[in-house]
Motif scaffolding. Structure first.
Motif: not given
Length: 427
Positions: A372-374, A397-410
């Protein structure tokens, strides 16, 4: 007996399905963008848009000036005297621009905007840009594991991706850093000793130009066999590439002026709605959120959002570090490193997103997105790369990046919890 194609085994892999999906999404979005921009804008409203500020720099008169400004500065003995115009590059950049000036007839560099109209200089800019794009495509073409036709199509998509178009329009030297960083990522663990050594030099030059590509050196600690001497050589190359150019200008005095200009450049860079369409750092994201909540009536610095931005930035940096340390897949380690290149600088402009190409290409090669993460990572990286209409691309891009960082954090938290539980059971 029917002869099997040498690509048959590749085409059945998950990574190739991901490439197919990326290409399909890219072309659908690109065609939709063109349809909305040209057909609807020009023929329905009767208004012809010529600046395309949703994919290019906000100013329609400042195109390519990240090339022509430092080129103009380099025509003087001390490039750093133009502090107010943004002379904040490390010395190696101005040495490279001085080399370019060797091909320009004397007396033709008169004004930083006028040189943009000079045929000789414009041709040099065009040739350098084409050469760097070809180098980038060649490295990807050589290392991407798929059929030749898909390599060509994917190369086309990369050149016409949103961050790459923004980067080309700016004429920024980051295009050289991208090619050098790609070369390092794909060849640092090569069995060919010459290519491996050249990759270390490539990273050293990229780091000397933009500093933050130095974090790609972390990959040396994850090779199958950690070579301390190799790491030491890479560090020495980096120090030499950064320090020696100071002495080709004005030695220690240049060193002092450079850092003074750099600090001044950071201090004068203010958050505004202008930043929202040109920058992709966490401060800009939370400035946008603040503006949506309070409007322009409440100053950003007086609210709680600057503190929230700093807290989340630290969380995202730590999480990215955890992914680099604990993720099993190389492409996820590369994604964590790219996150650091975006998060560590005081501010980042849109073109830095071209580094997302590195984990994206590695993901295609490593049969990513089986979990799922992938799938989420690939979806977000694709969203960053594609142009979309009806929404400012930088906001997307701003929203995509913050979402990406959040998924990485999880995922980082999940990995750490799993490791702690496993260690506790063994104990």
């Amino acid at each position: 007996m029917k002869k099997k194609s040498r690509y048959n085994s590749v085409l059945k892999n998950t990574n190739d399905r991901n490439i197919n999906l990326f290409i399909a999404v890219f072309f659908v979005c690109a065609l939709f963008y063109i349809l909305v921009k040209i057909l609807f804008t020009n023929f329905i409203t009767g208004v012809i848009e010529t600046d395309y500020t949703d994919i290019f720099f906000v100013s329609s008169t400042d195109h390519f000036m990240d090339f022509f400004n430092p080129l103009y500065f380099s025509s003087f003995e001390n490039p750093y005297e133009f502090k107010d115009l943004g002379a904040i590059y490390p010395p190696i950049c101005y040495i490279l621009y001085k080399i370019v000036l060797l091909f320009v007839p004397a007396g033709e560099i008169t004004d930083r905007f006028e040189i943009r109209e000079n045929r000789t200089v414009v041709m040099l800019f065009a040739m350098i840009t084409m050469a760097l794009l070809l180098a980038t495509v060649a490295i990807i073409f050589q290392n991407l594991r798929t059929s030749h036709i898909k390599k060509w199509i994917l190369s086309f998509c990369i050149i016409f991706s949103f961050p790459m178009l923004f980067l080309i329009e700016r004429g920024n030297i980051l295009l050289l850093c991208l090619a050098l960083s790609l070369f390092f990522v794909f060849y640092h663990d090569s069995k060919n000793k010459l290519m491996s050594e050249l990759s270390l030099i490539a990273l050293a030059i990229a780091a000397a130009i933009k500093i933050y590509p130095a974090v790609f050196g972390i990959l040396l600690f994850f090779e199958k066999r950690i070579d301390i001497k190799k790491i030491a050589r890479c560090i020495l190359y980096g120090i030499a590439a950064f320090v020696l150019p100071f002495f080709l200008l004005d030695g220690l005095n240049t060193y002092k002026i450079f850092f003074a200009n750099l600090i001044s450049g950071v201090e004068v860079t203010k958050l505004s709605m202008y930043a929202v369409i040109t920058r992709i750092d966490t401060d800009t994201f939370f400035y946008l959120v603040h503006s949506l909540v309070y409007g322009e009536s409440v100053p950003f610095d007086s609210g709680v959002f600057p503190v929230i931005a700093k807290v989340f930035k630290v969380i995202f940096i730590v999480a990215s570090g955890a992914i680099i340390a604990f993720a099993k897949e190389d492409w996820k380690k590369a994604l964590g490193i790219v996150n650091l290149t975006l998060l560590l600088p005081a501010f980042s402009y849109t073109y830095v997103c071209v580094f997302v190409l590195i984990p994206l290409i590695l993901a295609f090669n490593e049969k990513a997105a089986t979990d799922k993460c992938g799938k989420i990572y690939l979806s977000l990286m694709t969203l960053i790369m594609i142009p979309v209409p009806l929404l400012p691309n930088n906001v997307k891009v701003l929203f995509a990046l913050v979402t990406l960082y959040s998924v990485v954090t999880v995922e980082a938290v999940t990995i750490i919890i799993t490791k702690v539980k496993t260690k506790h059971r063994k104990a």
